[in-house]
Scaffold this motif. Structure first.
Motif, PDB file in Angstrom:
ATOM      1  N   ASP A 198      30.908  73.279 104.347  1.00  0.00           N
ATOM      2  CA  ASP A 198      32.287  73.742 104.426  1.00  0.00           C
ATOM      3  C   ASP A 198      32.996  73.362 103.132  1.00  0.00           C
ATOM      4  O   ASP A 198      32.754  72.279 102.569  1.00  0.00           O
ATOM      5  N   CYS A 199      33.871  74.198 102.666  1.00  0.00           N
ATOM      6  CA  CYS A 199      34.541  73.942 101.389  1.00  0.00           C
ATOM      7  C   CYS A 199      35.465  72.729 101.453  1.00  0.00           C
ATOM      8  O   CYS A 199      35.838  72.159 100.424  1.00  0.00           O
ATOM      9  N   LEU A 243      32.840  65.476  98.566  1.00  0.00           N
ATOM     10  CA  LEU A 243      31.592  65.394  97.824  1.00  0.00           C
ATOM     11  C   LEU A 243      30.749  64.231  98.319  1.00  0.00           C
ATOM     12  O   LEU A 243      29.516  64.328  98.394  1.00  0.00           O
ATOM     13  N   ALA A 263      28.964  65.273 101.580  1.00  0.00           N
ATOM     14  CA  ALA A 263      27.901  66.229 101.287  1.00  0.00           C
ATOM     15  C   ALA A 263      26.715  65.530 100.627  1.00  0.00           C
ATOM     16  O   ALA A 263      25.554  65.835 100.914  1.00  0.00           O
ATOM     17  N   ASP A 317      26.504  73.934  97.707  1.00  0.00           N
ATOM     18  CA  ASP A 317      27.453  75.048  97.557  1.00  0.00           C
ATOM     19  C   ASP A 317      28.617  74.892  98.543  1.00  0.00           C
ATOM     20  O   ASP A 317      28.402  74.516  99.705  1.00  0.00           O
ATOM     21  N   PRO A 318      29.860  75.243  98.127  1.00  0.00           N
ATOM     22  CA  PRO A 318      31.009  75.197  99.046  1.00  0.00           C
ATOM     23  C   PRO A 318      31.117  76.452  99.904  1.00  0.00           C
ATOM     24  O   PRO A 318      31.908  76.512 100.840  1.00  0.00           O
ATOM     25  N   TYR A 319      30.318  77.467  99.574  1.00  0.00           N
ATOM     26  CA  TYR A 319      30.283  78.695 100.375  1.00  0.00           C
ATOM     27  C   TYR A 319      28.944  79.368 100.098  1.00  0.00           C
ATOM     28  O   TYR A 319      28.231  79.025  99.151  1.00  0.00           O
TER      29      TYR A 319
END
Length: 295
Positions: free
Chosen positions: A249-250, A254, A257, A284-286
């Protein structure tokens, strides 16, 4: 400090040298094409094992500015070369068998030849057991190739021993010719797998399908990972490379993740402790896979 792989190649080279001397002397003296075939195969074994030592020594060198991914593929190259040498030796042995059949040569010193082949068989079986244990521990392609090579020697030694006994009992030299030809054809056949596997590694074939599925299961088990794409795997020597893009998810931090990625890396490494895993995860954020794929 000598690694287990290097030690295995030293042992196999020494054994091959011993068997070469034994078989070559008896093969030339007796005139048996089967014993001579086995002797020539042992000569090639010795040189191949020495080459394997060189290959492993270079493949174990760390990555540097010139070879950013290391030199692991030299093991696959060694496997291809070894398979080619085995094929050539098989063709030569087939030639020797045909030559004996045409010239009608007679074998001599049968009792001594039988004794030498029994000793050779015992030594070769012991070496195969040792190399298989090392191959299982290290997952080295070179050691696996060496173990397979000497395994074919076990079969050929049994065939040679059987033919010597039959020739000694019956006096039919055609048995020696047929067995020698059979060994030659089997040697040529057995080399195919070495060449095939080595070429696939050089072409960056993906790792086994079941391992790829396990990697995907690990990724899918993480709730914070929305999806993934561009999962790529390959092998080079004892190293296994894994690359993948993870989609989060955006709004995730960090730090979070990165923690999830570290957990995935650890679980992948736990799949096989004998492998040297080199894992590269892109976060990746998307999901940009379809966007990039359409360009």
């Amino acid at each position: 400090m000598m690694t287990l792989q290097k030690k295995a190649t030293v042992v196999s080279s020494s054994v091959a040298a011993l068997l070469t001397i034994m078989k070559l002397v008896i093969g030339i003296a007796s005139g048996s094409v089967a014993v001579l075939a086995s002797a020539i195969d042992s000569v090639l074994d010795m040189f191949v094992s020495l080459f394997n030592y060189f290959a492993i020594s270079n493949s174990e060198k760390p990555a540097d500015k010139e070879f950013n991914y290391g030199r692991g593929k030299i093991e696959a190259l060694a496997s291809v070369i070894e398979g080619t040498i085995i094929t050539i030796s098989g063709l030569f042995l087939l030639y020797q068998a045909i030559k004996k059949a045409i010239n009608g040569e007679i074998s001599q010193y049968m009792g001594t030849s039988i004794t030498v082949m029994i000793i050779s068989l015992i030594i070769t079986i012991s070496l195969v057991i040792y190399l298989n244990k090392v191959a299982k521990k290290t997952n080295s392609m070179v050691i696996k190739a060496d173990a397979l090579h000497y395994k074919t020697d076990v079969y050929s030694n049994v065939a040679v021993l059987t033919s010597l006994v039959l020739v000694h009992l019956t006096g039919y030299e055609i048995i020696d010719v047929l067995v020698g030809s059979g060994i030659a054809l089997y040697i040529i056949y057995s080399s195919y797998e070495l060449i095939h596997d080595g070429v696939l590694v050089l072409l960056d074939r993906a790792v086994e399908h079941d391992i790829v599925e396990k990697i995907e299961d690990i990724i899918k088990s993480k709730e914070k990972v929305n999806t993934h794409h561009l999962l790529k795997t390959r092998e080079a020597g004892h190293q296994t490379f894994v690359e993948v893009h993870l989609v989060f998810d955006c709004i995730i931090t960090l730090m979070d993740a990165h923690r999830v990625s570290d957990k995935i890396e650890q679980e992948i490494e736990d799949l096989d402790k004998n492998r040297d895993w080199i894992i590269n995860i892109h976060m990746d954020p998307y999901d940009d896979f379809t966007i990039n794929d359409s360009k």
